[in-house]
Design an enzyme around this catalytic site. Structure first.
Site, PDB file in Angstrom:
ATOM      1  N   LYS A  94       0.732  -0.987   0.049  1.00 50.12           N
ATOM      2  CA  LYS A  94      -0.050  -0.103   0.014  1.00 50.12           C
ATOM      3  C   LYS A  94       0.861   1.329   0.044  1.00 50.12           C
ATOM      4  O   LYS A  94       0.382   2.216  -0.727  1.00 50.12           O
ATOM      5  CB  LYS A  94      -0.989   0.012   1.238  1.00 50.12           C
ATOM      6  N   LYS A 135      -4.422 -11.089  -9.691  1.00 51.90           N
ATOM      7  CA  LYS A 135      -5.463 -11.716  -8.432  1.00 51.90           C
ATOM      8  C   LYS A 135      -6.665 -10.667  -8.545  1.00 51.90           C
ATOM      9  O   LYS A 135      -6.559  -9.640  -8.907  1.00 51.90           O
ATOM     10  CB  LYS A 135      -4.650 -11.590  -6.913  1.00 51.90           C
ATOM     11  N   LYS A 157     -10.588  -5.825  -5.364  1.00 48.23           N
ATOM     12  CA  LYS A 157     -11.606  -4.603  -5.711  1.00 48.23           C
ATOM     13  C   LYS A 157     -10.327  -3.281  -5.702  1.00 48.23           C
ATOM     14  O   LYS A 157     -10.654  -2.478  -6.746  1.00 48.23           O
ATOM     15  CB  LYS A 157     -12.286  -4.138  -4.505  1.00 48.23           C
TER      16      LYS A 157
HETATM   17  P1  ADP Z   1     -10.021  -7.507  -1.979  1.00 43.74           P
HETATM   18  O1  ADP Z   1      -8.370  -8.062  -2.558  1.00 43.74           O
HETATM   19  O2  ADP Z   1     -10.839  -7.375  -3.069  1.00 43.74           O
HETATM   20  O3  ADP Z   1      -9.837  -6.046  -1.393  1.00 43.74           O
HETATM   21  P2  ADP Z   1     -10.212  -8.580   0.537  1.00 43.74           P
HETATM   22  O4  ADP Z   1      -8.818  -8.322   0.711  1.00 43.74           O
HETATM   23  O5  ADP Z   1     -11.336  -7.704   1.197  1.00 43.74           O
HETATM   24  O6  ADP Z   1     -10.554  -8.406  -0.875  1.00 43.74           O
HETATM   25  O7  ADP Z   1     -10.602 -10.112   0.920  1.00 43.74           O
HETATM   26  C1  ADP Z   1     -11.688 -10.459   1.691  1.00 43.74           C
HETATM   27  C2  ADP Z   1     -11.548 -12.057   1.645  1.00 43.74           C
HETATM   28  O8  ADP Z   1     -11.575 -12.586   0.253  1.00 43.74           O
HETATM   29  C3  ADP Z   1     -10.250 -12.672   2.193  1.00 43.74           C
HETATM   30  O9  ADP Z   1     -10.330 -13.720   3.015  1.00 43.74           O
HETATM   31  C4  ADP Z   1      -9.236 -12.827   0.822  1.00 43.74           C
HETATM   32  O10 ADP Z   1      -8.252 -13.844   1.071  1.00 43.74           O
HETATM   33  C5  ADP Z   1     -10.504 -13.350   0.074  1.00 43.74           C
HETATM   34  N1  ADP Z   1     -10.029 -12.966  -1.254  1.00 43.74           N
HETATM   35  C6  ADP Z   1     -10.078 -11.759  -2.027  1.00 43.74           C
HETATM   36  N2  ADP Z   1      -9.868 -11.726  -3.202  1.00 43.74           N
HETATM   37  C7  ADP Z   1      -9.469 -13.201  -3.414  1.00 43.74           C
HETATM   38  C8  ADP Z   1      -9.127 -13.690  -4.726  1.00 43.74           C
HETATM   39  N3  ADP Z   1      -9.072 -13.065  -6.062  1.00 43.74           N
HETATM   40  N4  ADP Z   1      -9.272 -15.130  -4.641  1.00 43.74           N
HETATM   41  C9  ADP Z   1      -9.294 -15.795  -3.473  1.00 43.74           C
HETATM   42  N5  ADP Z   1      -9.761 -15.106  -2.378  1.00 43.74           N
HETATM   43  C10 ADP Z   1      -9.629 -13.825  -2.352  1.00 43.74           C
END
Ligand code: ADP
Ligand code: TRP
Length: 322
Positions: free
Chosen positions: A111, A190, A193
């Site tokens: 970040k 990956k 959001k």
């Molecule tokens: P983002 O990457 O969209 O900000 P978050 O960090 O809020 O998502 O992730 C919320 C949950 O979803 C976590 O447990 C994270 O490991 C899982 N997660 C997020 N993106 C993925 C992905 N592309 N593949 C598998 N799990 C994911």
């Protein structure tokens, strides 16, 4: 039955990476009767500063989970900030967390490298996450691969606490599902959001169709055999939303040649849209009842707090605050 816990940050709309990586495994585990799931609204404060947006995302995400099958009778489901003891435990843990450990955190490094101005909350985020987990005597934490380091830090902090103040905290284990460990996004990175490459679980049909049809592929002609078919992004996503034999059939047809990318993407959209159709219907029903979500979260907070206050009492006593 081991206690299972996971949290989801209300800082955007949920996507299918969240669903396959976090929600579905968590929802499968609720049948064991010892599942604890919360909406991490304190965590959202490191990335979101609009109050109404936070309220809306929190309610939206609660609806998403309930629509996707979270059963508040089987699982304890609450809003993180309804159990403020988590902030107290964060402080206790923070005093035992080496700076070096936090400085090595990928999420913090990523970040700040992106130019996000670092603040204390962002730096201390893994400590709050450790408190989220340790406050509930958690045994298992189902998460995506990206959270692996945070779980290692949680374990390190718990072990250090126990060495310093005597056996107090349960040391948790991560549960990372390999087959869906990282769901790829529309650009092949990956799905996240923060990369703007998501396929939402719930959203406008036309916009989502456009997103999927817009996936960029290579310039090989439909007739050409594609020996690397298993690496194709649409095939990878198809494996998640279509029955196994259907996904395999598409993969074989792509490998053999004769299947155009446009047709493949069209089929991907249909399978994706049908996969989530029952959840979409349930969500619309739940959203129509304006008090339902609040009621569920309030009841969940009471049950969560009953556990948290016992752990907190133990922690305060062992470190001499009582
Ligand atoms: P983002 O990457 O969209 O900000 P978050 O960090 O809020 O998502 O992730 C919320 C949950 O979803 C976590 O447990 C994270 O490991 C899982 N997660 C997020 N993106 C993925 C992905 N592309 N593949 C598998 N799990 C994911
Ligand atoms: N940091 C997690 C994420 O970004 C969300 C989260 C917060 C969490 N506290 C947690 C996950 C505790 C598991 C356990 O996805």
């Amino acid at each position: 039955m081991p206690r299972v816990l996971t949290g989801i940050t209300p800082s955007g709309t949920l996507h299918i990476g969240n669903y396959f990586g976090a929600m579905r495994p968590a929802i499968e585990l609720q049948a064991g009767g010892n599942a604890y799931y919360f909406i991490a609204d304190y965590h959202s404060m490191t990335s979101l500063t609009d109050a109404q947006e936070r309220r809306d995302y929190t309610r939206g995400i609660a609806l998403d989970w309930l629509a996707c099958g979270l059963d508040p009778k089987q699982a304890v489901f609450w809003r993180q900030s309804d159990v403020p003891e988590v902030c107290e435990l964060t402080w206790l843990l923070g005093t035992l967390t080496p700076m070096g450990l936090l400085e090595r955190a990928h999420s913090y490094k990523d970040k700040t490298a992106k130019g996000i101005a670092p603040n204390f909350g962002l730096f201390a985020y893994p400590v709050l996450m450790a408190a989220d987990i340790l406050l509930y005597d958690t045994n298992l934490v189902p998460v995506g691969k990206d959270q692996k380091q945070h779980l290692e830090m949680t374990r390190d902090i718990a072990i250090k606490f126990n060495l310093t103040y005597g056996e107090t905290l349960v040391v948790p284990e991560p549960e990372i599902r390999d087959e869906v460990a990282v769901v790829p996004g529309l650009d092949g990175q990956k799905m996240s959001k923060s990369y703007g490459n998501t396929i939402e679980i719930f959203g406008d049909e036309k916009a989502l169709r456009k997103k999927i049809m817009g996936i960029v592929m290579d310039s090989r002609t439909p007739a050409e055999p594609k020996p690397d078919a298993e690496k194709n992004l649409a095939i990878q996503l198809m494996r998640l939303v279509a029955p196994k034999d259907v996904a395999l059939d598409f993969e074989n047809r792509l490998r053999a040649g004769g299947l155009g990318y446009g047709d493949l993407k069209k089929a991907l959209f249909e399978h994706y849209w049908n996969f989530f159709a029952p959840y979409r219907a349930r969500r619309a029903g739940l959203a129509a009842d304006s008090g339902y979500v609040e009621e569920v979260l309030r009841d969940g907070a009471l049950r969560a707090r009953a556990v948290a206050s016992k752990v907190m009492e133990r922690a305060r006593k062992n470190c001499g605050l009582r």
